[in-house]
Scaffold this active site. Sequence first.
Site, short mmCIF file in Angstrom:
data_model
loop_
_atom_site.label_atom_id
_atom_site.label_comp_id
_atom_site.label_asym_id
_atom_site.label_seq_id
_atom_site.Cartn_x
_atom_site.Cartn_y
_atom_site.Cartn_z
N THR A 1 0.84 -1.20 0.00
CA THR A 1 0.00 0.00 0.00
C THR A 1 0.87 1.25 0.00
O THR A 1 1.96 1.26 0.59
CB THR A 1 -0.92 0.02 1.24
OG1 THR A 1 -1.54 1.30 1.35
CG2 THR A 1 -0.13 -0.23 2.52
N TYR B 1 -3.41 -1.56 10.04
CA TYR B 1 -3.30 -2.20 8.73
C TYR B 1 -2.04 -1.73 8.01
O TYR B 1 -1.26 -2.56 7.50
CB TYR B 1 -4.53 -1.88 7.88
CG TYR B 1 -4.31 -1.98 6.40
CD1 TYR B 1 -4.20 -3.24 5.79
CD2 TYR B 1 -4.18 -0.84 5.60
CE1 TYR B 1 -3.96 -3.34 4.43
CE2 TYR B 1 -3.96 -0.95 4.24
CZ TYR B 1 -3.85 -2.19 3.66
OH TYR B 1 -3.63 -2.29 2.31
N LYS C 1 1.84 -3.70 6.75
CA LYS C 1 2.49 -3.64 5.44
C LYS C 1 3.94 -3.15 5.56
O LYS C 1 4.80 -3.55 4.78
CB LYS C 1 1.71 -2.73 4.50
CG LYS C 1 0.28 -3.20 4.22
CD LYS C 1 0.23 -4.47 3.39
CE LYS C 1 -1.19 -4.79 2.97
NZ LYS C 1 -1.28 -5.93 2.05
#
Length: 403
Positions: free
Chosen positions: A145, A189, A193
Amino acid sequence: MRVLVLGGDGFCGWPTSLYLSDKGHDVTILDNLSRRKIDIELEVESLTPIRPIGERLRAWTEITGREIGFVNLDIATEYDRLVDVLLETRPDAIVHFAEQRAAPYSMRTSATKRYTVDNNIRATHNLLVALVETGVDAALAHLGTMGVYGYGWSGSAPIPEGYLTVKVPTPDGELEREILHPANPGSVYHMTKTLDQLLFSFYAKNDGLRITDLHQGIVWGTQTEQTARDPRLINRFDYDGDYGTVLNRFLMQAAIGHPLTVHGTGGQTRAFINIRDTVRCIELAISNPPVAGERPQVLNQVTETHQVLDLAKLVADIMGADIAYLPNPRREADANDLMVRNDQFLALGLEPTTLSDGLLEEGTDIARRYRDRIDPGKIIARSVWRKGMETAEDLIKELPDED
């Protein structure tokens, strides 16, 4: 190529699986169907009706004559079965989507924070260890991301693709080094990553794994050429406050006469990519992997950047919608700059799909077609980054009558 798509039942994984199969690759999906279970937990379904995975796969075979394999497998908890699948299939490439993907959901409760870390980090590490143990030399492409870079850290400087050149002062003069761009995650989240990046760096260096980390922007759009071939193949369209992506949510809201929900000032600048470009980028990535011994290849999987308020105004002007400014449940700056480099995908032949290409109509048409499936009580974003933060009440209780 023989390709495993981990998380191939999801919003990006499903259209990627169909696209790769359509291009002649031998595709097998590994998925524990957890996203469907989260629908039940949140008591909200995809705006588009998603058929059971078996029906989806049978429909694809019926329409194309091609088969996609499926294994119901949780790679975060079923390591031995993962090893068995790798030894049996000996894939040439692996696409890793098998992570909980929503920042708001990851901040919703202590349970969802723990689940996001447990699932995402264990899944990634199990996969890397399994590749080392089995000796399977597969090109691994991971969907990361843009959020690993943070928003606003670089100011107006373009964000490079993964690595940043720095100068380190020493008693003997300056040393020039390339390091992973400093991580600045904005949610649990996004934090997972950034931890993935470190795992990739170690296993590429230590064991020669061939890894591409794709730092993707916010995905808009729903259908690809493949998912549009039959209603049974239709892709997800999440509209709720946890999983719905901002532009798709605006299109849905405008289509039903709901004010467009801008949280905060709308000055947040984000990177975007259409779902049709996502699937193209995946094939480009697995077809052009790094060689063993090289550091992980990092590609910024984005095509354009926009401020949230500019997107809202665009949709409002086209569709005659109102804009509602609501409390921001996230802890973030009121506004930020975002310049992103995507030179490598352009060099590989990506022809970006932009907002000017008319695909906004597709999202609007889907929202209108399935408007009866919308729950007005799930539209407002209410997962807050810190306990006690303000959220808005529902703006509508019932769907307005159609014109």
